[in-house]
Write an enzyme that holds these catalytic residues in place. Structure first.
Site, short mmCIF file in Angstrom:
data_model
loop_
_atom_site.label_atom_id
_atom_site.label_comp_id
_atom_site.label_asym_id
_atom_site.label_seq_id
_atom_site.Cartn_x
_atom_site.Cartn_y
_atom_site.Cartn_z
N GLY A 1 0.81 -1.21 0.00
CA GLY A 1 0.00 0.00 0.00
C GLY A 1 0.84 1.26 0.00
O GLY A 1 2.06 1.22 -0.14
N ASP A 2 0.17 2.37 0.17
CA ASP A 2 0.79 3.69 0.11
C ASP A 2 0.20 4.52 1.24
O ASP A 2 -1.03 4.62 1.36
CB ASP A 2 0.49 4.33 -1.25
CG ASP A 2 1.18 5.66 -1.45
OD1 ASP A 2 1.46 6.36 -0.47
OD2 ASP A 2 1.45 6.02 -2.61
N PHE A 3 1.06 5.12 2.07
CA PHE A 3 0.51 5.85 3.22
C PHE A 3 -0.16 7.17 2.83
O PHE A 3 -0.69 7.88 3.69
CB PHE A 3 1.55 6.07 4.32
CG PHE A 3 2.91 6.52 3.89
CD1 PHE A 3 3.09 7.64 3.09
CD2 PHE A 3 4.04 5.82 4.31
CE1 PHE A 3 4.34 8.06 2.72
CE2 PHE A 3 5.31 6.23 3.93
CZ PHE A 3 5.47 7.35 3.14
N HIS B 1 9.49 12.36 9.30
CA HIS B 1 10.61 13.30 9.15
C HIS B 1 11.09 13.42 7.71
O HIS B 1 11.86 14.33 7.39
CB HIS B 1 11.76 12.94 10.10
CG HIS B 1 12.49 11.68 9.77
ND1 HIS B 1 13.62 11.29 10.45
CD2 HIS B 1 12.28 10.70 8.85
CE1 HIS B 1 14.06 10.15 9.96
NE2 HIS B 1 13.27 9.77 8.99
#
Length: 350
Positions: free
Chosen positions: A235-237, A255
């Site tokens: 997935g992709d955040f 960060h």
């Protein structure tokens, strides 16, 4: 004077000498990079050696190597014995390869061209706010890692070593066993989640990261003996995240990003926690300390700035960022070190 140079040691120097010493960082960094690349610490593993013996073992020029090692010893890295032999000490032992606590790969990374060339364009960042790396190379940092296999492998080794060290620190300092299911978002190949689950056999986990990254996760979870308690979800955040976890972990993720993109990631976590007011967001990052006090986070912050425009954050900055995404900090993490920020969703105003 002997020992590693730091704020306490340099305070004893005259102010003008202290100032000039601070400009020597490039010299010291290159010295450490050279001895790390030559494998000097590995050559000394069985005991002290003369400079000539070290030069032979490392295929170096004896006189030049001796002068480099003299500088390293002056800063507390290696020891010059009375008979002129060079010996390992507590600091240089961490330059050995394949030993617990080894920092060799991180030293190689910190002294690599991709970092010092970026810092050479720091003025560009200060003038424009744009990442110095892109000004130096003409493409992004992560594009560079994909285009240069050597650089990519070095970065991966350095970050893996750092991940092991910080994982132990974070797991020792926070009770992750409070949660029945933990989802590690952007958790890479699963090193942190694997160690967490190994420590807490009652916890189940989910790993979320890009398909190419999580491809190796099954092997890591299998070696840790936790494969039966973890789900791997490509997935992709920046996209929708799996729901149903009691806690969502973001370790060394935010960060990398400026506040706008970091808030977008936090928004996806907030959506995943919808309907679960007791759910938690656990941010694992270096918490920048107070003004005028030394902590490594202030240097790491510059790395984030020049590489891709991210940042390390202070507690005040974290509270402000969290508020924009509907979270509030509920614990009191120690500043000036890696910390776990425990955050809870704030109920929406009616």
């Amino acid at each position: 004077m002997t020992g590693v140079v730091g704020p306490a040691m340099t305070a004893a120097l005259p102010p003008h000498v202290r100032l000039l010493l601070l400009t020597d960082g490039k010299r010291i960094s290159r010295v450490l990079h050279v001895v790390a690349e030559l494998g000097v610490a590995d050559a000394l593993a069985d005991g002290p050696l003369t400079v000539a013996e070290l030069a032979e073992r490392t295929d170096a020029h004896a006189d030049s190597l001796g002068r480099v090692l003299r500088v390293a010893a002056a800063f507390g890295v290696f020891t010059e014995e009375a008979d002129g032999r060079i010996a390992l000490n507590e600091v240089s032992s961490h330059l050995r390869s394949g030993v617990p606590g080894s920092q060799r790969d991180m030293v190689l990374y910190n002294g690599d061209e991709m970092l010092w060339r970026s810092y050479g364009r720091l003025m560009h960042t200060v003038k424009t706010g744009e990442p110095a790396f892109e000004a130096a190379y003409g493409h992004t940092f992560f594009e560079h890692l994909e285009q240069d296999p050597r650089a990519g492998a070095l970065f991966d080794r350095a970050m893996t070593g750092m991940s092991h060290a910080t994982a132990r620190m974070l797991l020792d300092g926070y009770e992750f066993g409070r949660y029945g299911r933990i989802t590690d978002v952007g958790g890479g190949r699963g090193l942190f989640l694997a160690e967490l689950l190994a420590r807490h056999p009652e916890v189940r986990g989910t790993l979320v990261d890009r398909p190419s990254v999580v491809a190796e996760a099954d092997k890591i979870f299998g070696e840790a003996g936790v494969a039966d308690r973890v789900d791997v979800v490509p997935g992709d955040f920046f996209e929708e995240l799996p729901k149903g976890a009691d806690a969502y972990v973001l370790k060394a993720v935010l960060h990398d990003w400026d506040d706008e993109k970091a808030a977008a990631i936090l928004g996806r976590i907030r959506e995943a926690l919808a309907g679960n007011p007791e759910g938690r967001l656990l941010i694992c990052e270096f918490l920048v300390g107070p003004a005028n006090e030394w902590d490594r986070g202030k240097l790491l912050d510059l790395d984030m700035l020049v590489r891709f425009g991210g940042r390390e954050r202070s507690e005040q900055q974290w509270r402000a960022l969290l508020a924009t995404a509907g979270f509030e900090l509920v614990n009191e993490p120690a500043a000036g070190r890696w910390a776990v920020l425990e955050c809870r969703p704030v109920p929406a105003a009616r």
